[in-house]
Design an enzyme around this catalytic site. Structure first.
Site, PDB file in Angstrom:
ATOM      1  N   LYS A 197      12.336  -6.190   2.479  1.00  0.00           N
ATOM      2  CA  LYS A 197      13.053  -5.872   1.233  1.00  0.00           C
ATOM      3  C   LYS A 197      13.233  -4.470   1.296  1.00  0.00           C
ATOM      4  CE  LYS A 197      11.103  -5.217  -2.882  1.00  0.00           C
ATOM      5  NZ  LYS A 197      11.889  -4.263  -3.741  1.00  0.00           N
ATOM      6  N   GLU A 271       1.932   2.836   5.474  1.00  0.00           N
ATOM      7  CA  GLU A 271       2.039   3.831   5.815  1.00  0.00           C
ATOM      8  C   GLU A 271       2.636   4.408   3.733  1.00  0.00           C
ATOM      9  OE1 GLU A 271       3.602   7.017   4.794  1.00  0.00           O
ATOM     10  OE2 GLU A 271       5.980   6.718   5.494  1.00  0.00           O
ATOM     11  N   CYS A 305       7.621  11.490   1.734  1.00  0.00           N
ATOM     12  CA  CYS A 305       5.551  11.109   1.945  1.00  0.00           C
ATOM     13  C   CYS A 305       5.140  12.592   2.018  1.00  0.00           C
ATOM     14  CB  CYS A 305       5.366  10.193   2.760  1.00  0.00           C
ATOM     15  SG  CYS A 305       6.253  10.039   4.127  1.00  0.00           S
ATOM     16  N   GLU A 402       0.297  13.540  -5.371  1.00  0.00           N
ATOM     17  CA  GLU A 402       1.235  13.440  -5.159  1.00  0.00           C
ATOM     18  C   GLU A 402       2.415  13.322  -6.393  1.00  0.00           C
ATOM     19  OE1 GLU A 402       2.610  10.038  -3.033  1.00  0.00           O
ATOM     20  OE2 GLU A 402       3.868  11.055  -1.243  1.00  0.00           O
TER      21      GLU A 402
HETATM   22  P1  NDP Z   1       6.149   1.833  -4.166  1.00  0.00           P
HETATM   23  O1  NDP Z   1       5.025   1.792  -3.898  1.00  0.00           O
HETATM   24  O2  NDP Z   1       5.512   0.615  -5.707  1.00  0.00           O
HETATM   25  O3  NDP Z   1       7.476   0.872  -4.091  1.00  0.00           O
HETATM   26  C1  NDP Z   1       7.451   0.789  -2.163  1.00  0.00           C
HETATM   27  C2  NDP Z   1       8.426  -0.273  -2.274  1.00  0.00           C
HETATM   28  O4  NDP Z   1       6.950  -1.549  -2.537  1.00  0.00           O
HETATM   29  C3  NDP Z   1       8.729  -1.090  -3.044  1.00  0.00           C
HETATM   30  O5  NDP Z   1       9.952  -1.638  -2.022  1.00  0.00           O
HETATM   31  C4  NDP Z   1       8.678  -1.356  -4.136  1.00  0.00           C
HETATM   32  O6  NDP Z   1       9.482  -2.690  -4.687  1.00  0.00           O
HETATM   33  C5  NDP Z   1       7.720  -2.337  -3.818  1.00  0.00           C
HETATM   34  N1  NDP Z   1       6.808  -2.834  -3.854  1.00  0.00           N
HETATM   35  C6  NDP Z   1       6.441  -2.508  -5.458  1.00  0.00           C
HETATM   36  N2  NDP Z   1       5.419  -3.165  -5.973  1.00  0.00           N
HETATM   37  C7  NDP Z   1       4.906  -4.056  -5.143  1.00  0.00           C
HETATM   38  C8  NDP Z   1       3.918  -5.081  -4.635  1.00  0.00           C
HETATM   39  N3  NDP Z   1       2.556  -5.753  -5.466  1.00  0.00           N
HETATM   40  N4  NDP Z   1       4.138  -5.620  -3.687  1.00  0.00           N
HETATM   41  C9  NDP Z   1       4.461  -6.093  -2.326  1.00  0.00           C
HETATM   42  N5  NDP Z   1       5.609  -4.635  -2.893  1.00  0.00           N
HETATM   43  C10 NDP Z   1       5.728  -3.757  -3.694  1.00  0.00           C
HETATM   44  O7  NDP Z   1       6.456   3.213  -5.250  1.00  0.00           O
HETATM   45  P2  NDP Z   1       7.286   3.486  -6.614  1.00  0.00           P
HETATM   46  O8  NDP Z   1       8.345   3.498  -6.314  1.00  0.00           O
HETATM   47  O9  NDP Z   1       6.529   3.004  -7.726  1.00  0.00           O
HETATM   48  O10 NDP Z   1       6.839   5.190  -6.184  1.00  0.00           O
HETATM   49  C11 NDP Z   1       5.597   5.289  -7.171  1.00  0.00           C
HETATM   50  C12 NDP Z   1       5.049   6.626  -5.961  1.00  0.00           C
HETATM   51  O11 NDP Z   1       4.678   6.252  -4.759  1.00  0.00           O
HETATM   52  C13 NDP Z   1       5.927   8.133  -5.572  1.00  0.00           C
HETATM   53  O12 NDP Z   1       6.156   8.524  -6.825  1.00  0.00           O
HETATM   54  C14 NDP Z   1       5.118   8.277  -4.463  1.00  0.00           C
HETATM   55  O13 NDP Z   1       4.186   8.570  -4.885  1.00  0.00           O
HETATM   56  C15 NDP Z   1       4.864   7.437  -3.476  1.00  0.00           C
HETATM   57  N6  NDP Z   1       5.493   6.497  -2.726  1.00  0.00           N
HETATM   58  C16 NDP Z   1       5.624   6.896  -1.921  1.00  0.00           C
HETATM   59  C17 NDP Z   1       6.361   6.599  -0.550  1.00  0.00           C
HETATM   60  C18 NDP Z   1       6.278   7.295   0.464  1.00  0.00           C
HETATM   61  O14 NDP Z   1       6.976   7.204   1.597  1.00  0.00           O
HETATM   62  N7  NDP Z   1       4.989   7.278   1.092  1.00  0.00           N
HETATM   63  C19 NDP Z   1       8.034   6.142  -0.940  1.00  0.00           C
HETATM   64  C20 NDP Z   1       7.503   6.006  -2.496  1.00  0.00           C
HETATM   65  C21 NDP Z   1       7.052   6.505  -2.983  1.00  0.00           C
HETATM   66  P3  NDP Z   1      10.594  -1.923  -5.579  1.00  0.00           P
HETATM   67  O15 NDP Z   1      10.577  -0.484  -5.685  1.00  0.00           O
HETATM   68  O16 NDP Z   1      11.737  -2.587  -5.752  1.00  0.00           O
HETATM   69  O17 NDP Z   1       9.924  -1.729  -7.159  1.00  0.00           O
END
Ligand code: NDP
Length: 492
Positions: A197, A271, A305, A402
């Protein structure tokens, strides 16, 4: 000699030093009006009958309609993956699996322009990054893991490695194609099938990848792509026939996933976020360090990240370094992601922009000093100027949380011991950088820094052969290298 001298007419001085815009062409990618879910080798309409619009963050223009997968759609994708696993893929000789993975790598390179432009349009990242970093490194992962597919017994001698089954893979929006490659390449090489996904804001390169799988002749069901939002991700996590979850994203969601699968026997790699320290000693080559600092925090708008979001500077060079950094920030070009001269592109979504702005506001309120170079931000779309905060205390939110944006917090130290203590004073532990002319000091620091990756006199370098992953709230498990295979294998 005299003739030569005569021909040396001085060139006219240029009237302006603006670069030519040279935008990469949008024509190299044609999106469909709408994309269904990639299940069992076909794009199918979602049973949920729900669709949403994906946009260009640089101007908020609509790009395509995307299916929003519900529980039943996830179930169909998992069934397709299970079928493919049991009816051929898991027992295919490694040398045959390698051919498919290798073919995918070749196709990514052959279609690299199309993937790069699509990635920049849908994510907002500068084309020079998607073209020179995201796409080539994604292809490199497929090449690298194609090489391992028939050598698993040698990678793990006397341990009889076996695939796990169906892997549920959930990836974020900051490196859509690259994170897909980090997840899919080792999974396939080890004989697993996948349901992946992408983030709801950046589904397009995953859907182009689905087409690349078809082009490679990959058996139907080996790779399934289900687009949707967090609910779709949660349905994958909950599905009883998924054997492993691989997640990259926020620490909060990572914790929810860990709770949801506790006691189910599903394997998990996480991660998560980071708050990396980029540490500059007074003997470092300062101009080189400035380039590393800029790369560490402004690469991909800081939506990384492992971004070097906390700069730790030895007190004796603080003033000099910050002056150089500010000067360098003045040369950064913020704007059109498709312009190859752009250094800082658009923020991925309105939601993310608001998150960044809220944290920047907290930095001002808590008393840090803010600097932003003069730059005109486009009127439409989501933009944030490159920002540096000085006079930051360790307790400030901008030093702890972050930000995931182009915002740097600067702290100082006097001794190596203090640098280590401050660098490790975080809930995260994903990466760090050390700048010094002394190799021994780099090793001394690396031994003490609680970070999965420590870069010496460089930053943000990625190689498929090198494992990547975190400590503490940055997650567990490693992706990349031989370590990355282990996450997709069980041993008999
Ligand atoms: P999320 O953790 O919400 O998103 C990461 C993935 O998980 C996306 O595909 C998201 O779907 C999906 N997801 C969201 N909720 C669930 C759930 N309950 N169960 C399973 N999968 C889920 O990150 P955000 O986009 O909200 O970003 C928020 C913060 O997270 C950022 O500001 C940053 O600090 C951090 N972040 C860190 C990342 C990294 O590389 N370590 C990457 C992205 C964010 P969808 O996006 O479609 O909602």
């Amino acid at each position: 000699m005299a003739d030569l001298d005569r021909t040396r007419v001085p060139a006219a001085a240029p009237l302006a030093w603006e670069y030519a815009p040279a935008p990469e062409s949008r024509d190299v990618v044609r999106f469909q009006e709408r994309y269904g879910l990639f299940v069992g080798g076909e794009l199918v309409d979602p049973r949920s009958a729900e669709w949403y619009s994906t946009i260009e963050p640089a101007n908020e223009d609509h790009l395509a309609d995307i299916a929003l997968a519900g529980e039943e759609d996830v179930d169909l994708a998992v069934r397709a993956a299970r079928d493919a696993f049991e009816n051929g893929w898991s027992t295919l000789p490694g040398s045959e699996r390698a051919k498919y993975v290798f073919r995918i790598a070749r196709i990514l390179l052959e279609r690299s322009r199309e993937f790069a432009v699509a990635e920049s349009l849908n994510s907002g990242k500068p084309i020079k990054e998607s073209r020179d970093v995201d796409v080539p490194i994604a292809a490199a992962h497929f090449f690298y893991y194609a090489g391992w597919a028939d050598k698993l017994e040698y990678a793990f001698p006397n341990r009889r490695p076996q695939p796990l089954g169906v892997a549920g893979q959930i990836i974020p929006w900051n490196f859509p194609l690259l994170m897909l490659a980090w997840k899919i390449a080792p999974a396939l090489a080890c004989g697993n099938t996948v349901v992946l996904k992408p983030s709801h804001t950046t589904p397009l390169t995953a859907l182009l990848f689905a087409d690349a799988c078809r082009q490679a002749g990959l058996p139907p069901g080996v790779v399934n792509i289900v687009t949707g939002d967090g609910r779709t991700g949660a349905a994958i996590v909950r599905h009883p026939d998924v054997d492993k979850i691989a997640f990259t994203g926020s620490t909060g969601v990572g914790k929810d996933i860990q709770r949801a699968i506790a006691g189910t026997g599903k394997r998990l790699t996480l991660e998560l976020g980071g708050k990396a320290a980029n540490i500059v000693f007074d003997d470092a080559a300062l101009d080189q360090a400035v380039e590393g600092i800029v790369n560490g925090i402004f690469f991909n708008q800081g939506e990384v990240c492992c971004a070097g979001s906390r700069l730790l500077v030895q007190e004796s060079v603080h003033e000099q370094l910050i002056a150089k950094l500010k000067r360098r920030m003045g040369t950064l070009r913020v704007g059109d992601p498709l312009d190859k001269n752009t250094d800082v592109g658009a923020i991925n979504s309105r939601e993310q922009l608001e998150r960044i702005e809220e944290l920047v506001e907290s930095g001002r309120e808590e008393g840090a000093e803010i600097f932003q170079p003069e730059c005109v931000l486009p009127e439409r779309g989501f933009w944030h100027a490159p920002t540096v905060f000085t006079n930051v205390a360790q307790s400030y939110r901008i030093a702890q949380e972050e930000i995931f944006g182009p915002v740097l917090s600067v702290l100082t130290f006097r001794t190596p011991e203090e640098a280590v203590e401050k660098a490790n004073n975080t809930a995260y532990g994903l990466s760090a950088g050390v700048w010094t002319e002394k190799g021994a000091r780099i090793f001394w620091m690396a031994e003490r820094l609680r970070a999965g990756v420590v870069w010496g006199n460089t930053f943000n370098r990625f190689d498929p052969a090198s494992p990547f992953g975190g400590y503490k709230e940055s997650g567990f498990g490693r992706e990349g290298g031989r370590h990355g295979l282990e996450a997709y294998l069980r041993f008999e």
